[in-house]
Write a protein that holds these residues in place. Structure first.
Motif, PDB file in Angstrom:
ATOM      1  N   CYS B  72      -9.261  -0.850   8.053  1.00  0.00           N
ATOM      2  CA  CYS B  72      -8.545  -1.132   6.807  1.00  0.00           C
ATOM      3  C   CYS B  72      -9.150  -2.329   6.091  1.00  0.00           C
ATOM      4  N   CYS B 151      -2.426   5.921   7.491  1.00  0.00           N
ATOM      5  CA  CYS B 151      -2.349   4.488   7.792  1.00  0.00           C
ATOM      6  C   CYS B 151      -3.637   3.761   7.432  1.00  0.00           C
ATOM      7  N   THR B 154      -3.235   3.388   3.599  1.00  0.00           N
ATOM      8  CA  THR B 154      -2.192   2.435   3.194  1.00  0.00           C
ATOM      9  C   THR B 154      -2.507   1.035   3.708  1.00  0.00           C
ATOM     10  N   VAL B 157      -4.843  -0.475   1.391  1.00  0.00           N
ATOM     11  CA  VAL B 157      -4.155  -0.854   0.152  1.00  0.00           C
ATOM     12  C   VAL B 157      -3.393  -2.171   0.360  1.00  0.00           C
ATOM     13  N   GLY B 240       4.291   2.855   6.038  1.00  0.00           N
ATOM     14  CA  GLY B 240       3.102   2.330   5.367  1.00  0.00           C
ATOM     15  C   GLY B 240       3.067   2.499   3.852  1.00  0.00           C
ATOM     16  N   PRO B 241       3.219   3.742   3.349  1.00  0.00           N
ATOM     17  CA  PRO B 241       3.119   3.952   1.901  1.00  0.00           C
ATOM     18  C   PRO B 241       4.114   3.110   1.106  1.00  0.00           C
ATOM     19  N   ALA B 244       2.959  -0.404   1.209  1.00  0.00           N
ATOM     20  CA  ALA B 244       1.759  -0.540   0.388  1.00  0.00           C
ATOM     21  C   ALA B 244       2.138  -0.624  -1.090  1.00  0.00           C
TER      22      ALA B 244
END
Lengths: 253, 267, 321
Positions: B72, B151, B154, B157, B240-241, B244
């Motif tokens: 990430c 994941c 997100t 992000v 997560g979303p 985010a």
């Protein structure tokens, strides 16, 4: 030396920011290494107190010894300003070293003490009882500064031959993280790797003064080894400078 | 949007051509970045020669967390990492030059100076994540695949939002970049290990203020189907979303305020 | 009107150390009460000492900074609110910072700008070919920008600012640091651009030759206020600057004591006489000189632009504390 001290004390805001960064990483590293003392397994090499001293001392020394950065001299070589430095009536290596020690003195006050205080406040740290050990630590730290300077001096000097020292410089940064004992104490490596690492100059930058302070191993032996390394890298730097000067004279700058 | 993508493609193409004309040094830089990332794996491996579990998690789980964090961060660093340069751009006046172009400031900042060498970090991050996920005892149903993919995105992000929010400080503080580093790099380092090893204050800060825990810790717990030692329900990894989106909103607000201040609106 | 500015004002808050921990804030006025309009096709020189408020004005005109008070319209748009829309109609060249990508070849920068400004391929080719020819870019189009000389880079910058065919070209110190030949080349290109395309030029500069050769109109600013604004000729009259009469005499003669003459400088048979047009006209002066010596040749010169501006500064009202 004084000029070095004064110049660097101008960057107080930067120092504050640096201290915060160092402390954040100190907290994280202290937490990961503390897991060594939980559960069934016990670490035999450091006590928890020594470990926390290791972490915070490392975070503080990092900016005194200057593990990252310090490539200005290469820029002076690249731009040709070095000619001026070389024709001044001084010993260039000694002059730069003096400036470096001034910088380190400043860093000791502004970048070394704050993480130590944070460490003391947040954890139980090992502190030597014998005042002699404190003195030996200071000498050891000074030698580390000299060794660090000498190594970078040589890489900087490489700019006489290479167009761009970014490659070697980033390699140095990469290697030093692991080999100086910054991220993990050297004794955590497998036996063969430990022998190999102690044969390089890197652990003498950080692990040696820390081990002197936490009294891990004989401080006299560590200091002796550091002195030897100092002599070698200073001498090598001198030799390299002579070659560089020769090159400058031959090619006419 | 389509225009922005066209510019993006153009700059990538140009950068790629430059990278290819200095092939050796590019390869060197990429490798350097990758090795830098992999050093941490060595650290984890060495730690686990002396411990069996870290904060209640075994080596596979910790590597998985590290993999999420690294992948990430790598993705975020490649896409928005250039905001780090903000202090320089302000000092040199290049930021003003960006303000006279018909594109948003943030897209320009991210696109125009994109550094391909950061791919080294991204690739090694993805590699670590892949290897860790492969080695973990996971029954690979479709929803778990989806979880990993989701994941990674997100998490990137969230990191990007942290990047932007942290770098906005440069509009106020001259030496802002190092403070921003404490947040961004510190955040990655933090997200690389189980939340359980930190003490309570740090943990709360990380889980809720800087939502680093949603990048690696909760996804790993959900993916492995472990009962969270901290007692949060298993579906937390799917948040997560939402997190985010929230992070983006907050970061966007901070960024807007910072830019407005720079241009002098209503100060 | 391509630019309309009315009652423009901009202040900055400066914080200073007032004690060990306290900080005091002070308002500094960078631009105050600036009003002017610029019709299409004008060439306007905007001059003033460092810190006079030139850059701040330019930044407000281009939408970088938001005015504290006052009204600005550029190309019919509000710069700070419609920044992106305005950007498509505006070309800006900064002499001291680059619009180009340092490590990319010049041509790559142009192509990126083409995409950023959404310039159609035909128009792009046309403008590029034109600039390549007139500015002689061909030899270094594929050179990375960082390897270009300053003169070459400036030619690149100007091309970059013109690719989207702006109606107004703002140039901030465009000739700074350039050698004489590059300066001349740039000026003639800009003059040509204004003449053939009617592109409005607004330039700030320290080099008064830029003004002399490019600008019909001059605006002088100091301490954030406009000191003078008008055609160069008119300004000369308004400050009552000395003009010069240069005469080549057949044989040396004593020319002292002519009323209205403020200074005499002899240079062999050539004599320079500075005179105040308000006290004596050129014709009267020539007659007076001719009465004393035989004139072989003569020329009447305008006061230099430096002189005009210096006088404008001398005449300015004392800045308000």
């Amino acid at each position: 030396m004084r000029a070095g001290f004064r110049r660097y004390s101008a960057y107080r805001q930067a120092a504050l920011a640096g201290v915060i960064t160092n402390s954040v990483f100190g907290l994280i590293r202290a937490a990961t290494l503390a897991t060594l003392f939980t559960g069934a397994t016990r670490s035999s090499e450091y006590t928890p107190q020594q470990m926390s001293t290791y972490v915070w001392l490392g975070q503080g020394l990092l900016s005194v010894v200057l593990l990252w950065g310090g490539w200005d001299f290469a820029e002076r070589i690249r731009t040709g300003h070095v000619a001026v430095d070389l024709y001044r009536p001084w010993d260039l290596q000694a002059a730069l070293l003096a400036e470096e020690i001034g910088r380190a003195g400043y860093a000791l006050a502004l970048r070394f003490l704050p993480p130590m205080i944070i460490g003391l406040a947040l954890s139980e740290m090992y502190l030597p009882r014998d005042p002699l050990i404190w003195l030996l630590f200071l000498i050891s730290a000074l030698l580390s500064v000299v060794i660090s300077f000498s190594l970078r001096f040589m890489i900087n000097l490489a700019a006489f031959w290479l167009l761009d020292i970014r490659g070697p410089a980033s390699m140095y940064a990469l290697v030093s993280n692991l080999l100086t004992g910054l991220v993990l104490p050297i004794w955590m490596f497998p036996g063969w790797a430990q022998t190999a690492i102690w044969a390089t100059p890197f652990p003498y930058l950080l692990q040696a003064p820390i081990d002197v302070f936490v009294e891990h191993g004989s401080p006299w032996r560590l200091l002796g080894a550091q002195l030897l390394v100092t002599a070698i890298v200073l001498g090598a730097g001198r030799l390299m400078l002579r070659r560089a000067e020769h090159r400058l004279v031959v090619q006419g700058g | 949007m389509a225009d922005t993508l066209r510019v993006y493609a153009g700059i990538l193409h140009a950068r790629w051509r430059i990278a290819m004309s200095y092939r050796t040094s590019f390869a060197f830089e990429i490798t350097g970045q990758a090795i830098g990332q992999l050093t941490e794996v060595v650290v984890i491996a060495l730690l686990f020669t002396r411990i069996r579990s870290m904060g209640g998690f075994d080596v596979t789980a910790v590597l998985l967390m590290y993999g999420f964090s690294a992948a990430c961060f790598g993705l975020a660093d490649t896409v928005v990492g250039q905001v780090e340069k903000l202090p320089q751009l302000i000092r040199s006046g290049e930021l003003d030059a960006m303000l006279i172009r018909p594109l948003g400031l943030l897209p320009q900042l991210c696109l125009l100076d994109i550094q391909l060498r950061r791919l080294g970090r991204l690739l090694s991050g993805l590699l670590i994540l892949g290897v860790a996920a492969h080695r973990a005892p996971i029954d690979w149903t479709w929803d778990r695949f989806l979880l990993v993919g989701l994941c990674t995105v997100t998490g990137a992000v969230i990191f990007s939002a942290i990047f932007v929010a942290a770098c906005s400080i440069s509009f106020w503080v001259v030496e802002g970049s190092e403070l921003a580093n404490a947040v961004t790099y510190g955040g990655t380092a933090f997200a690389s290990y189980p939340l359980t090893i930190y003490d309570r204050i740090l943990r709360r800060l990380m889980a809720y203020v800087l939502p680093g825990a949603f990048i690696s810790y909760y996804p790993t717990v959900t993916l492995l189907g472990i009962r969270d030692p901290l007692g949060l329900p298993g579906w937390f990894g799917w948040l997560g979303p939402v997190v985010a989106l929230l992070s983006c909103l907050v970061a966007g607000l901070i960024w807007r305020t910072a830019v407005r201040r720079y241009r002098g609106t209503g100060s | 009107m391509i630019i309309e500015v009315e009652g423009l004002r901009r202040t900055f808050r400066v914080s200073e150390k007032a004690g060990r921990f306290r900080r005091s804030h002070r308002e500094v006025v960078a631009v105050q009460d600036v009003s002017f309009t610029v019709p299409e096709g004008e060439t306007l020189g905007y001059v003033g000492p460092n810190g006079a408020g030139k850059s701040t004005t330019i930044k407000m005109l281009t939408g970088i900074l938001v005015p504290t008070a006052g009204r600005v319209r550029v190309c019919g748009l509000d710069p700070s609110r419609q920044r992106k829309k305005l950007a498509r109609r505006l070309g800006v060249v900064f002499g001291q910072r680059t619009q180009l990508w340092w490590d990319l070849p010049l041509l790559d920068s142009f192509e990126l700008l083409r995409d950023i400004y959404r310039v159609g391929q035909t128009q792009y080719r046309e403008r590029l070919d034109e600039c390549t020819e007139l500015l002689g870019l061909a030899e270094f189009l594929s050179t990375p920008v960082r390897q270009l000389s300053l003169g070459q880079r400036m030619r690149g910058e100007i091309t970059a600012a013109l690719l989207h065919d702006p109606r107004l070209l703002v140039l901030d110190e465009p000739t700074i640091g350039l050698d004489l030949e590059s300066k001349a080349r740039l000026r003639s290109f800009l003059a040509e651009l204004n003449r053939t395309k009617g592109t409005t030029l607004l330039l700030t500069t320290h080099d008064l030759d830029d003004i002399e050769q490019l600008c019909r109109r001059l605006m002088v600013i100091d301490h954030g206020r406009v000191l003078a604004d008008g055609e160069l000729a008119g300004l000369r009259g308004s400050v009552a600057a000395e003009r010069t009469l240069t005469v080549d005499l057949q044989e040396p003669a004593d020319l002292s004591g002519i009323p209205g003459v403020t200074a005499i400088k002899a240079d062999g048979p050539r004599v320079h006489l500075e005179f105040l047009p308000s006290e004596v006209s050129a014709a009267q002066l020539i007659t007076a000189v001719a009465a004393r010596a035989e004139i072989r040749d003569l020329a009447v010169g305008e006061a230099s632009i430096e002189e005009v501006i210096r006088r404008l500064y001398d005449l300015r009202p004392a800045p308000q504390a």
